[in-house]
Design an enzyme around this catalytic site. Sequence first.
Site, mmCIF file in Angstrom:
data_model
loop_
_atom_site.group_PDB
_atom_site.id
_atom_site.type_symbol
_atom_site.label_atom_id
_atom_site.label_comp_id
_atom_site.label_asym_id
_atom_site.label_seq_id
_atom_site.Cartn_x
_atom_site.Cartn_y
_atom_site.Cartn_z
ATOM 1 N N ALA A 69 0.786 -1.392 0.153
ATOM 2 C CA ALA A 69 0.000 0.137 0.063
ATOM 3 C C ALA A 69 1.036 1.120 -0.035
ATOM 4 O O ALA A 69 1.980 1.222 0.399
ATOM 5 C CB ALA A 69 -0.879 0.035 1.205
ATOM 6 N N GLY A 112 0.701 -4.975 1.039
ATOM 7 C CA GLY A 112 -0.304 -4.991 0.064
ATOM 8 C C GLY A 112 -0.128 -6.007 -1.338
ATOM 9 O O GLY A 112 -0.985 -6.528 -1.851
ATOM 10 N N GLU A 115 -0.108 -9.331 -0.434
ATOM 11 C CA GLU A 115 -1.489 -9.568 -0.197
ATOM 12 C C GLU A 115 -2.292 -9.767 -1.558
ATOM 13 O O GLU A 115 -3.268 -10.848 -1.745
ATOM 14 C CB GLU A 115 -2.334 -8.797 0.838
ATOM 15 C CG GLU A 115 -1.833 -8.860 2.016
ATOM 16 C CD GLU A 115 -1.975 -7.600 2.921
ATOM 17 O OE1 GLU A 115 -1.820 -6.482 2.698
ATOM 18 O OE2 GLU A 115 -2.451 -7.847 3.978
ATOM 19 N N GLU A 135 4.548 -4.701 7.443
ATOM 20 C CA GLU A 135 3.559 -3.677 8.040
ATOM 21 C C GLU A 135 3.943 -3.323 9.505
ATOM 22 O O GLU A 135 4.003 -2.368 10.020
ATOM 23 C CB GLU A 135 2.046 -4.171 7.876
ATOM 24 C CG GLU A 135 1.460 -4.114 6.690
ATOM 25 C CD GLU A 135 1.594 -5.395 5.873
ATOM 26 O OE1 GLU A 135 2.522 -6.235 6.188
ATOM 27 O OE2 GLU A 135 0.917 -5.425 4.985
HETATM 28 N N1 CAA Z 1 4.638 3.294 -0.577
HETATM 29 C C1 CAA Z 1 5.043 4.524 -1.141
HETATM 30 N N2 CAA Z 1 6.062 4.659 -1.887
HETATM 31 C C2 CAA Z 1 7.022 3.528 -1.837
HETATM 32 C C3 CAA Z 1 6.740 2.201 -1.264
HETATM 33 C C4 CAA Z 1 5.297 2.274 -0.590
HETATM 34 N N3 CAA Z 1 4.636 0.921 -0.082
HETATM 35 N N4 CAA Z 1 7.575 1.402 -1.421
HETATM 36 C C5 CAA Z 1 8.684 1.905 -2.163
HETATM 37 N N5 CAA Z 1 8.213 3.440 -2.224
HETATM 38 C C6 CAA Z 1 8.676 4.468 -2.948
HETATM 39 C C7 CAA Z 1 9.940 4.853 -2.047
HETATM 40 O O1 CAA Z 1 9.604 5.846 -1.242
HETATM 41 C C8 CAA Z 1 10.883 5.474 -3.032
HETATM 42 O O2 CAA Z 1 10.478 6.783 -3.588
HETATM 43 P P1 CAA Z 1 11.338 8.123 -3.547
HETATM 44 O O3 CAA Z 1 12.520 7.721 -4.699
HETATM 45 O O4 CAA Z 1 10.420 9.211 -3.889
HETATM 46 O O5 CAA Z 1 11.773 8.378 -2.213
HETATM 47 C C9 CAA Z 1 10.933 4.856 -4.375
HETATM 48 O O6 CAA Z 1 9.474 3.984 -4.115
HETATM 49 C C10 CAA Z 1 11.966 3.466 -4.403
HETATM 50 O O7 CAA Z 1 12.006 2.904 -3.198
HETATM 51 P P2 CAA Z 1 13.464 2.812 -2.351
HETATM 52 O O8 CAA Z 1 14.356 3.959 -2.758
HETATM 53 O O9 CAA Z 1 13.132 2.639 -0.963
HETATM 54 O O10 CAA Z 1 13.955 1.369 -3.223
HETATM 55 P P3 CAA Z 1 15.079 0.324 -2.631
HETATM 56 O O11 CAA Z 1 15.225 -0.418 -3.517
HETATM 57 O O12 CAA Z 1 16.000 0.907 -1.792
HETATM 58 O O13 CAA Z 1 14.173 -0.421 -1.416
HETATM 59 C C11 CAA Z 1 11.969 -1.774 -0.734
HETATM 60 C C12 CAA Z 1 13.174 -1.234 -1.945
HETATM 61 C C13 CAA Z 1 12.751 -2.401 0.261
HETATM 62 C C14 CAA Z 1 10.824 -2.409 -1.550
HETATM 63 C C15 CAA Z 1 11.779 -0.457 -0.054
HETATM 64 O O14 CAA Z 1 10.981 0.517 -0.997
HETATM 65 C C16 CAA Z 1 10.746 -0.527 1.033
HETATM 66 O O15 CAA Z 1 10.911 -1.311 2.242
HETATM 67 N N6 CAA Z 1 9.203 -0.274 0.834
HETATM 68 C C17 CAA Z 1 8.336 -0.230 1.820
HETATM 69 C C18 CAA Z 1 7.643 -1.705 1.851
HETATM 70 C C19 CAA Z 1 6.609 -1.737 2.827
HETATM 71 O O16 CAA Z 1 6.610 -1.500 3.782
HETATM 72 N N7 CAA Z 1 5.395 -2.425 2.309
HETATM 73 C C20 CAA Z 1 4.351 -2.368 3.208
HETATM 74 C C21 CAA Z 1 3.322 -1.256 3.334
HETATM 75 S S1 CAA Z 1 1.874 -0.903 4.191
HETATM 76 C C22 CAA Z 1 0.618 -2.198 3.639
HETATM 77 O O17 CAA Z 1 0.765 -2.732 2.343
HETATM 78 C C23 CAA Z 1 -0.678 -2.346 4.355
HETATM 79 C C24 CAA Z 1 -1.449 -3.536 3.852
HETATM 80 O O18 CAA Z 1 -1.442 -4.428 4.438
HETATM 81 C C25 CAA Z 1 -2.259 -3.296 2.630
#
Ligand code: CAA
Length: 261
Positions: A69, A112, A115, A135
């Site tokens: 998400a 998500g 999921e 999460e």
């Molecule tokens: N939401 C919004 N933006 C996201 C994102 C997310 N879930 N995941 C990545 N991005 C964005 C980053 O903010 C970044 O944007 P900017 O360039 O503007 O800063 C861009 O995508 C590239 O990401 P990274 O620089 O972080 O890339 P990386 O290769 O260093 O890392 C990653 C990759 C490990 C996937 C890391 O991006 C990450 O940990 N992302 C979040 C994963 C996460 O926590 N997901 C769960 C979300 S909560 C949820 O999903 C609730 C539910 O149950 C539905």
Amino acid sequence: APTYEHIMVEKRGEGGNVGLIVLNRPSALNALCDPLMKEVKQALLDLEADSCVGAIVLTGSEKAFAAGADIKDMQNKQFVECYNGNFLNDWNVLSIVKKPVIAAVNGYALGGGCEMAMMCDIILAGDKAKFGQPEIVLGTIPGAGGTQRLTKAIGKSRSMQMCLTGDMITAQQASSWGLVSSVHPPDQVVDEAIKLGQKISQHSKLIVAMCKESVNNAYELSLSEGLHFEKRLFHCTFSTNDRSEGMTAFIEKRKPNFTDS
Ligand code: CAA
């Protein structure tokens, strides 16, 4: 055809019998913002209504299936807004389409994203795919089936471990734990998924839908209720032209000519 900003939609396979939805929001690793999910919903409903299409493949990029998400959209959300708007509820369109949906997962399938893959009927993975429910790291919990579908797929201990640590698992682990059907070189996953979709598309769409409904009931019903439901649907197939055609074709040693009726 509708024009989309965050996804691409194509028809592949013989006669366009497989719908392909590609998540395409590379700037955010396919984070599942509301407009993206609205487009996915529209594409699914269009493909569901398209009588040529017998199966749907959902994929992302080689770097990310979907990173979850959209955290930027969620950052300032409050409970009342989430509750009143039933936040994430409309994601379930993926789990209510009648046609089989195959997830072709490369790269990150997190939160998500994981999921969403689990809402699909079959998951194929690239050998660099990573699955996780991170999460907990953000101070929240999975909100689109992560604690439920993951537990049913891989069992309590492994699901607890993933959901409570937020750690990712590899495609190989996901395969040995039964989360995914098979693992492929990254550049072949989508083709494999399309091949699978084409194979399913050769069968009666009507009977495929009944079969999918019955398998899904294994998650909803007790064994005796599930067996009863299955038996009734099995009986129902005897009211269809395709059941008659399928068996007649076998006896006549020819290919069946299904009419989805
Ligand atoms: N939401 C919004 N933006 C996201 C994102 C997310 N879930 N995941 C990545 N991005 C964005 C980053 O903010 C970044 O944007 P900017 O360039 O503007 O800063 C861009 O995508 C590239 O990401 P990274 O620089 O972080 O890339 P990386 O290769 O260093 O890392 C990653 C990759 C490990 C996937 C890391 O991006 C990450 O940990 N992302 C979040 C994963 C996460 O926590 N997901 C769960 C979300 S909560 C949820 O999903 C609730 C539910 O149950 C539905």
